[in-house]
Design an enzyme around this catalytic site. Structure first.
Site, PDB file in Angstrom:
ATOM      1  N   ALA A   1       0.842  -1.208   0.000  1.00  0.00           N
ATOM      2  CA  ALA A   1       0.000   0.000   0.000  1.00  0.00           C
ATOM      3  C   ALA A   1       0.874   1.253   0.000  1.00  0.00           C
ATOM      4  CB  ALA A   1      -0.927  -0.004   1.215  1.00  0.00           C
ATOM      5  N   TYR A   2       1.925   1.228   0.809  1.00  0.00           N
ATOM      6  CA  TYR A   2       2.840   2.377   0.881  1.00  0.00           C
ATOM      7  C   TYR A   2       3.486   2.653  -0.479  1.00  0.00           C
ATOM      8  CZ  TYR A   2       7.342   4.662   1.944  1.00  0.00           C
ATOM      9  OH  TYR A   2       8.437   5.486   1.945  1.00  0.00           O
ATOM     10  N   ALA A   3       4.046   1.605  -1.084  1.00  0.00           N
ATOM     11  CA  ALA A   3       4.774   1.788  -2.343  1.00  0.00           C
ATOM     12  C   ALA A   3       3.825   2.161  -3.477  1.00  0.00           C
ATOM     13  CB  ALA A   3       5.547   0.518  -2.690  1.00  0.00           C
TER      14      ALA A   3
ATOM     15  N   LYS B   1       3.182   5.779  -3.224  1.00  0.00           N
ATOM     16  CA  LYS B   1       4.347   6.533  -3.721  1.00  0.00           C
ATOM     17  C   LYS B   1       4.419   6.476  -5.254  1.00  0.00           C
ATOM     18  CE  LYS B   1       6.704   7.874   0.049  1.00  0.00           C
ATOM     19  NZ  LYS B   1       6.757   9.315   0.424  1.00  0.00           N
TER      20      LYS B   1
END
Ligand SMILES: NC(=O)c1ccc[n+]([C@@H]2O[C@H](COP(=O)([O-])OP(=O)(O)OC[C@H]3O[C@@H](n4cnc5c(N)ncnc54)[C@H](OP(=O)(O)O)[C@@H]3O)[C@@H](O)[C@H]2O)c1
Length: 251
Positions: free
Chosen positions: A155-157, A160
């Site tokens: 989810a983070y990547a 980004k």
């Protein structure tokens, strides 16, 4: 260096390092922080000790409803401290790490990551656009994790990666005003990020150093001075690029 920069999440880590590097290069800085008021005040003092000016303003970049009030407070700070209506450069740096396998990621975790790392960058930049001087620059901080994958960072990547695409569109739309927009994508850096895992977990640190061409993980001083250098006149033609700063991690 022509410059008054606004760096989000500059109370600690890469944002703090970037703010100090800009000040060392002769720039002034608006420092924002989410909760660490004392740390932000200390960054302002460090910048002032370098002979430059700075103010610290609270801002949660994941709370878009708070942006109008932030813009009002920023306008006041710009007038009071710099007698200006604008600032020159925006560094969208603020962010947190939160890892979970895709199978276990909650909607709340996902929403917060997207709110801070993508939606906040989109709408904060939109809100600040009238205050950014023509000819200024924007840097959006991404991550090496958009190029290489580690379990737990989906989810983070992905958020980004959305910012990397957004950066290209910003460059397209803001170019008429002479505003260049680039993404800086750090590799693994020793900060508080993600509970300080890269810095504090010796096994993780060694594993990451082992897959990095330059043979170690990054430190904040590998990033801030690089961003400050990109704000310089020598880099004025760099636009719409994803610049990875990882020492050659996972190549
Ligand atoms: N460290 C790495 O390995 C690494 C690698 C690639 C990319 N990045 C990215 O680099 C950026 C900075 O990370 P870092 O390593 O410097 O982390 P850090 O040391 O944990 O510092 C995070 C900074 O961002 C602020 N912040 C966090 N969430 C915020 C929010 N919702 N609203 C406003 N401010 C917020 C914090 O403010 P408070 O002090 O007030 O909490 C702090 O100033 C992040 O975007 C991160 O995703 C980091």
């Amino acid at each position: 260096m022509r410059t008054l920069a606004l760096v989000t999440g500059a109370s600690r880590g890469l944002g703090r390092n970037t703010a100090l590097a800009i000040a060392r290069g002769g720039g002034d800085v608006v420092v924002t922080y989410r909760g660490s008021a004392d740390e932000a005040t200390a960054v302002v003092a460090d910048i002032e000790a370098l002979g430059r000016r700075a103010v610290a303003l609270q801002l949660d970049t994941g709370e878009v409803d708070a942006f109008p009030v932030f813009v009002t407070r920023l306008r006041t700070a710009l007038r009071d401290t710099w007698q200006r209506e604008t600032f020159d450069h925006l560094v969208n740096n603020a962010g947190h790490g939160d890892t979970a396998p895709i199978a276990d990621t909650t909607v709340a975790q996902f929403d917060r990551l997207v709110d801070v790392h993508f939606k906040g960058v989109f709408f904060l930049t939109q809100a600040l656009l009238p205050l950014i001087a023509d000819g200024g620059r924007i840097f959006n901080i991404s991550t090496g994790l958009t190029r290489f994958a580690y379990p737990g960072y989906a989810a983070y990547a992905a958020a980004k990666a959305a910012v990397e695409t957004l950066s290209v569109y910003m460059a397209k739309e803001f170019g008429a005003r002479g505003i260049a927009v680039n993404t800086v994508a750090p590799g693994a850096i020793e900060t508080d990020f993600g509970g300080g895992v890269v810095r504090d977990n010796a096994d993780v640190n060694a594993q990451l150093a082992g897959i990095t061409a330059l043979g170690r993980v990054g430190v904040a001083d590998d990033i801030g001075p690089m961003i400050a250098a990109l704000l310089g006149e020598a880099n004025r033609w760099v636009n719409a690029q994803r610049i990875e700063v990882s020492g050659g991690q996972a190549i």
